[in-house]
Structure formats: structure tokens, C-alpha cells
Design an enzyme around this catalytic site. Structure first.
Site, PDB file in Angstrom:
ATOM      1  N   ASN A  48       0.847  -1.199   0.000  1.00 44.34           N
ATOM      2  CA  ASN A  48       0.000   0.000   0.000  1.00 44.34           C
ATOM      3  C   ASN A  48       0.882   1.249   0.000  1.00 44.34           C
ATOM      4  O   ASN A  48       1.911   1.305   0.679  1.00 44.34           O
ATOM      5  CB  ASN A  48      -0.995  -0.006   1.165  1.00 44.34           C
ATOM      6  CG  ASN A  48      -0.376  -0.185   2.524  1.00 44.34           C
ATOM      7  OD1 ASN A  48       0.655  -0.832   2.664  1.00 44.34           O
ATOM      8  ND2 ASN A  48      -0.999   0.376   3.534  1.00 44.34           N
ATOM      9  N   ILE A  49       0.483   2.200  -0.808  1.00 43.94           N
ATOM     10  CA  ILE A  49       1.243   3.443  -0.969  1.00 43.94           C
ATOM     11  C   ILE A  49       0.292   4.599  -0.688  1.00 43.94           C
ATOM     12  O   ILE A  49      -0.643   4.845  -1.464  1.00 43.94           O
ATOM     13  CB  ILE A  49       1.833   3.534  -2.401  1.00 43.94           C
ATOM     14  CG1 ILE A  49       2.713   2.311  -2.682  1.00 43.94           C
ATOM     15  CG2 ILE A  49       2.618   4.835  -2.558  1.00 43.94           C
ATOM     16  CD1 ILE A  49       3.191   2.186  -4.118  1.00 43.94           C
ATOM     17  N   GLU A  50       0.519   5.252   0.452  1.00 48.68           N
ATOM     18  CA  GLU A  50      -0.397   6.321   0.866  1.00 48.68           C
ATOM     19  C   GLU A  50       0.094   7.672   0.366  1.00 48.68           C
ATOM     20  O   GLU A  50       1.173   7.797  -0.205  1.00 48.68           O
ATOM     21  CB  GLU A  50      -0.547   6.279   2.396  1.00 48.68           C
ATOM     22  CG  GLU A  50      -1.129   4.935   2.837  1.00 48.68           C
ATOM     23  CD  GLU A  50      -1.446   4.852   4.315  1.00 48.68           C
ATOM     24  OE1 GLU A  50      -0.961   5.693   5.100  1.00 48.68           O
ATOM     25  OE2 GLU A  50      -2.200   3.924   4.675  1.00 48.68           O
ATOM     26  N   GLU A  61      -2.962  -4.674  -3.070  1.00 44.34           N
ATOM     27  CA  GLU A  61      -3.441  -5.579  -4.119  1.00 44.34           C
ATOM     28  C   GLU A  61      -3.431  -4.891  -5.476  1.00 44.34           C
ATOM     29  O   GLU A  61      -3.021  -5.464  -6.487  1.00 44.34           O
ATOM     30  CB  GLU A  61      -4.880  -6.049  -3.829  1.00 44.34           C
ATOM     31  CG  GLU A  61      -5.051  -6.813  -2.527  1.00 44.34           C
ATOM     32  CD  GLU A  61      -5.393  -5.924  -1.340  1.00 44.34           C
ATOM     33  OE1 GLU A  61      -4.777  -4.858  -1.198  1.00 44.34           O
ATOM     34  OE2 GLU A  61      -6.263  -6.316  -0.557  1.00 44.34           O
ATOM     35  N   CYS A  92     -10.312  -4.918   0.063  1.00 44.98           N
ATOM     36  CA  CYS A  92     -11.385  -3.913   0.076  1.00 44.98           C
ATOM     37  C   CYS A  92     -12.214  -4.022  -1.211  1.00 44.98           C
ATOM     38  O   CYS A  92     -11.834  -4.716  -2.167  1.00 44.98           O
ATOM     39  CB  CYS A  92     -10.804  -2.507   0.225  1.00 44.98           C
ATOM     40  SG  CYS A  92     -10.149  -1.826  -1.300  1.00 44.98           S
ATOM     41  N   CYS A  95     -10.477  -3.094  -4.530  1.00 42.12           N
ATOM     42  CA  CYS A  95      -9.535  -4.121  -4.993  1.00 42.12           C
ATOM     43  C   CYS A  95     -10.278  -5.332  -5.554  1.00 42.12           C
ATOM     44  O   CYS A  95      -9.835  -5.934  -6.531  1.00 42.12           O
ATOM     45  CB  CYS A  95      -8.600  -4.528  -3.861  1.00 42.12           C
ATOM     46  SG  CYS A  95      -7.440  -3.207  -3.452  1.00 42.12           S
TER      47      CYS A  95
HETATM   48  N1  THU Z   1      -5.347  -1.412   2.364  1.00 47.79           N
HETATM   49  C1  THU Z   1      -4.780  -2.265   1.458  1.00 47.79           C
HETATM   50  O1  THU Z   1      -3.631  -2.075   1.040  1.00 47.79           O
HETATM   51  N2  THU Z   1      -5.524  -3.321   1.026  1.00 47.79           N
HETATM   52  C2  THU Z   1      -6.802  -3.578   1.430  1.00 47.79           C
HETATM   53  O2  THU Z   1      -7.454  -4.451   0.875  1.00 47.79           O
HETATM   54  C3  THU Z   1      -7.373  -2.834   2.558  1.00 47.79           C
HETATM   55  C4  THU Z   1      -6.697  -1.544   2.864  1.00 47.79           C
HETATM   56  C5  THU Z   1      -4.555  -0.250   2.813  1.00 47.79           C
HETATM   57  C6  THU Z   1      -5.075   1.072   2.341  1.00 47.79           C
HETATM   58  C7  THU Z   1      -4.512   2.007   3.391  1.00 47.79           C
HETATM   59  O3  THU Z   1      -3.191   2.345   3.011  1.00 47.79           O
HETATM   60  C8  THU Z   1      -4.459   1.155   4.647  1.00 47.79           C
HETATM   61  O4  THU Z   1      -4.552  -0.191   4.221  1.00 47.79           O
HETATM   62  C9  THU Z   1      -5.553   1.450   5.650  1.00 47.79           C
HETATM   63  O5  THU Z   1      -6.807   1.381   5.065  1.00 47.79           O
END
Ligand code: THU
Length: 136
Positions: A48-50, A61, A92, A95
Site C-alpha cells: 500500500n502506498i499512501e 493488491e 477492500c 480491490c
Molecule cells: N489497504 C490495502 O492495502 N488493502 C486492502 O485491501 C485494505 C486496505 C490499505 C489502504 C490504506 O493504506 C491502509 O490499508 C488502511 O486502510
């Protein structure tokens, strides 16, 4: 969709765990790693890249799937998602929709730091999905 061997599954799970180490998640502190097995047998990873503009955060994903597709890999055979938690985390909704595009029936496996795991398929996670066929 090609059937995955037990060795491939172990490698895929290990790759998802390793990918979480590269998570850029300073806002949520929630590290996620993902690994995608392409039909070619190759593994693509994502994390995950925020972003300071929160709405632009990208899930692990989707990072993994986009990198597989960018390398010309379609269709996909399996998605694994890892979180360093005690319970496994399902993908989520966004995804699920993206997985549907490239593997509407593929296995989706969630693993974590305990023995808890979710082994399901995309069509169970997203029944009656909107997909490419709806644009015909
Ligand atoms: N996140 C994912 O990378 N995959 C998911 O299926 C659920 C959420 C990440 C997004 C965000 O960076 C962090 O988790 C908190 O929601």
C-alpha cells in the site's frame, strides 16, 4: 486461470509478507503486502502506498495487479494479501473490482501473523460483479 502448485503458493505467500516491508503507510500505520501469480508463473508484488492527499492512497493488491498488467501479464492465477495482524484481512471493495477485471474466479488468499487465514475466490467475494461483459 492456471491451477497453482503448493510450491507456488508458498512462494506467493512469502512474497506478500516481504512486500509489506516496503509499505508506505505513514498515515494509517497499517502495512499491507500483496503478491499476484500470473498465468506465466511469474510473481508480482505490491504494497500500500499512501499520500498526504488521503484519497490517493493505493492498496497493496492494486499495486501488485497493476504492476503485473503493466508487464503484459494477463490473466492472473491468484492474489495473496498479507497484513501483520492477528486476523487475516480481506481485500477492500475497490480491490475486489480490480481483481475481477483480470481474474473473475481466481483464488484470493489472506494471511497474517497468526494461523488465521481466508481462502476464498473472487466470485465469492464479489458476486454478480460488474465487468467487461457488461460493456458488450
Ligand atoms: N489497504 C490495502 O492495502 N488493502 C486492502 O485491501 C485494505 C486496505 C490499505 C489502504 C490504506 O493504506 C491502509 O490499508 C488502511 O486502510
Amino acid at each position: 486461470m492456471k491451477k497453482m502448485t503448493p510450491v507456488q503458493q508458498r512462494k506467493l505467500e512469502k512474497a506478500a509478507r516481504t512486500a509489506a516491508k516496503h509499505s508506505y503507510s505513514p498515515y494509517s500505520q497499517f502495512r499491507v503486502g500483496a503478491a499476484v501469480l500470473a498465468d506465466s508463473g511469474k510473481i508480482y508484488v505490491g504494497t500500500n502506498i499512501e499520500n498526504a492527499s488521503y484519497g490517493l492512497c493505493n492498496c497493496a493488491e492494486r499495486t501488485a495487479i497493476f504492476s503485473a498488467v503493466a508487464a503484459g501479464e494477463r490473466p492472473l492465477s491468484c492474489v495473496v494479501v498479507y497484513t501483520p495482524t492477528q486476523t487475516a484481512t480481506p481485500p477492500c471493495g475497490a480491490c475486489r473490482q480490480v481483481i475481477n477485471e483480470f481474474g473473475p474466479r481466481i483464488p484470493v488468499i489472506s494471511i497474517c501473523d497468526s494461523d488465521d487465514r481466508i481462502e476464498t475466490t473472487l466470485d465469492a467475494l464479489l458476486p454478480a460483479a460488474f465487468g467487461p461483459q457488461n460493456l458488450d
